[in-house]
Design a protein around this motif. Structure first.
Motif, PDB file in Angstrom:
ATOM      1  N   GLN A  70      -6.251  -1.241  -0.892  1.00  0.00           N
ATOM      2  CA  GLN A  70      -7.669  -0.750  -0.326  1.00  0.00           C
ATOM      3  C   GLN A  70      -8.498  -1.538   0.467  1.00  0.00           C
ATOM      4  OE1 GLN A  70      -8.635   2.407  -1.737  1.00  0.00           O
ATOM      5  NE2 GLN A  70      -6.342   2.055  -3.163  1.00  0.00           N
ATOM      6  N   CYS A  71      -7.973  -1.932   1.052  1.00  0.00           N
ATOM      7  CA  CYS A  71      -8.671  -2.702   2.582  1.00  0.00           C
ATOM      8  C   CYS A  71      -8.854  -1.597   3.732  1.00  0.00           C
ATOM      9  CB  CYS A  71      -7.532  -4.076   3.089  1.00  0.00           C
ATOM     10  SG  CYS A  71      -6.003  -2.907   3.964  1.00  0.00           S
ATOM     11  N   LYS A  72      -8.543  -0.841   3.515  1.00  0.00           N
ATOM     12  CA  LYS A  72      -9.433   0.177   4.450  1.00  0.00           C
ATOM     13  C   LYS A  72      -8.719  -0.304   5.995  1.00  0.00           C
ATOM     14  CE  LYS A  72     -13.265   1.075   1.683  1.00  0.00           C
ATOM     15  NZ  LYS A  72     -12.999   0.414   0.795  1.00  0.00           N
TER      16      LYS A  72
END
Length: 501
Positions: A21-23
């Motif tokens: 979920q680091c985007k």
């Protein structure tokens, strides 16, 4: 609202066990494929917008992403395949012309791959390029038929203007507007360090790049964008663009959304206006008209620069080239149907023009038969992919080649064929400042130097293997080529023998 039959071209597979979920994928995608779902606290993807540029896959820190073709299966039909059906869906929805970028994706024959090079053995020993000098320097320009010397062995003839290239490779015309300023700077800096040239394309020359003039070919196209006296005198040579391989017979179009302040100043058009190049030059309707433009440009530059004329490879290219040579051009550029483009109608790109290999062979032969081959240099382009393509091109009669797509690939292009959108995630075919900055010219120009240096080493190895120590000795030497898997007509046009003969 009408029913939309179209489906995504690609599918994104996300490994939920690897995704942290680091985007990064969200921030890096200019097409807004990825988005964050706050309710479920996960990153999701909308396949419809994906163009398979590989940006998210490459930069994902955990390698959690895979992009593959969307697994939609149409009922099997050799005539009405999935691609043909989907193109009809698109046009029935939009009512518009299909637009494509880069070169054709159709599986036409690649003649470079059907030609093999000869090599020396016992009777004509090979040359070791690591221990003996090899000459890959070429001169582009008109050559005299006779070179007289005086009693002191001094050259009596004043040579026409020549461009000296350390290697028989130049960077093809790609306009500022179609590609970014950083991409142009990478090409200009690499050309300068390599001792070759890059071509401005039809978008004029940015004010910051006049300092690279000794390694610049400036282009004059039908729209005359950015053309003025200082521009013409800035480069080492001038190219009149009549046509290009990806879209013979039609003009060009740079969308207004790509025309920001810098592009507008360089092209001399209003900010935000579409730059539309007409199909013909409105002052050229005959060889005589072309001759007038050639000599107008020579007068403007005091006969100090060679004038190129660029045409697309078409069925009567040999006759056209003969006329261009007689009109006073110093070099002819022939662009084959596999040549890349920022945008072209798909039907034109995939169905108009002929392979560069056949056009080059027929033009070189025609000019020799008419006794005017020395009057012009021949430069070819249109999907030159590697050093062996270049060696084969020179053996067929070329003096040098232009590379475009290969140069962009070296800068990071992943061939996603969406240049016309202006959303290039690699900072190449875009004018969006947030995307342009992704391409660092301080790094990328070195990648171009590495590519051409590697190719030059390979060219020397191939020359040495043939027992040749100078690139000029290979030019037009078709005895060094053999065909494989070609019919008699193809062998005849190429002017080569079949393997085993």
């Amino acid at each position: 609202m009408s029913l939309d039959f179209d489906v995504p071209s690609f599918e994104i597979l996300r490994n939920k066990n690897k995704c942290i979920q680091c985007k990064v994928c969200i921030r890096q995608c200019a097409n807004m494929v990825h988005f964050y779902d706050k309710d479920d606290n996960i990153v999701c993807s909308n396949n419809v917008y994906c163009v398979n540029c590989h940006r998210c896959v490459t930069l994902c820190p955990t390698k959690a992403l895979i992009v593959r073709k969307y697994p939609l299966e149409f009922r099997e039909n050799a005539n009405w395949n999935g691609a043909a059906i989907r193109e009809i869906y698109k046009q029935a929805k939009s009512g518009g012309v299909l637009l494509s970028s880069m070169g054709t994706t159709k599986a036409f024959p690649i003649y470079w791959d059907k030609m093999l090079l000869n090599a020396s053995q016992v009777t004509n020993p090979s040359i070791d390029p690591l221990r003996e000098p090899m000459e890959t320097k070429v001169l582009i320009g008109r050559k005299p038929n006779v070179i007289p010397f005086d009693d002191n062995d001094e050259l009596k003839t004043t040579m026409p203007p020549q461009i000296e290239l350390n290697i028989p490779i130049m960077f093809a015309g790609m306009s500022y507007g179609s590609i970014s300023k950083n991409a142009h700077e990478s090409l200009a800096r690499a050309a300068t360090e390599l001792g070759t040239c890059y071509n401005t394309g039809e978008g004029g020359l940015h004010k910051d790049f006049y300092k690279y003039g000794n390694n610049t070919i400036v282009q004059v196209a039908s729209g005359r964008f950015g053309v003025h006296k200082d521009y013409l005198n800035a480069g080492v040579g001038i190219e009149i663009k009549i046509g290009q391989g990806a879209k013979p017979g039609i003009g060009g179009h740079l969308p207004g959304k790509k025309v920001g302040e810098d592009v507008s100043l360089t092209r001399m058009i209003p900010i935000g206006s579409d730059a539309i190049s007409p199909a013909p030059h409105h002052d050229i309707y005959s060889i005589e008209d072309l001759r007038q433009l050639i000599f107008s440009l020579k007068e403007t530059t005091e006969y100090r620069k060679p004038i190129f004329v660029k045409i697309a490879a078409v069925h009567n290219a040999a006759a056209i080239a003969s006329g261009i040579a007689r009109a006073g051009a110093d070099a002819i550029v022939i662009d084959g149907f596999r040549g890349g483009t920022g945008a072209a109608p798909t039907r034109i790109r995939d169905n108009v023009g002929i392979p560069i290999e056949l056009a080059l062979a027929s033009i070189d032969q025609r000019l020799h038969e008419e006794g005017i081959r020395n009057c012009v240099s021949l430069i070819i382009s249109g999907s030159i992919r590697n050093s062996s393509d270049i060696v084969k091109a020179i053996a067929l009669g070329a003096d040098a080649v232009y590379i475009g797509s290969a140069a962009l690939i070296a800068l990071g292009c992943h061939m996603c064929h969406s240049c016309s959108t202006g959303k290039c995630n690699w900072g190449i075919a875009t004018q969006d400042p947030s995307l342009v900055k992704r391409l660092n010219p301080d790094i990328m120009y070195k990648r171009l130097i590495n590519l051409i240096t590697a190719w030059n080493h390979e060219i020397q190895e191939m020359l040495g293997g043939m027992g040749i120590n100078a690139i000029d000795s290979l030019k037009g030497n078709r005895l060094m080529l053999r065909g494989i898997g070609l019919n008699e007509k193809e062998l005849h046009i190429l002017g080569i023998k079949h393997a085993g003969e």
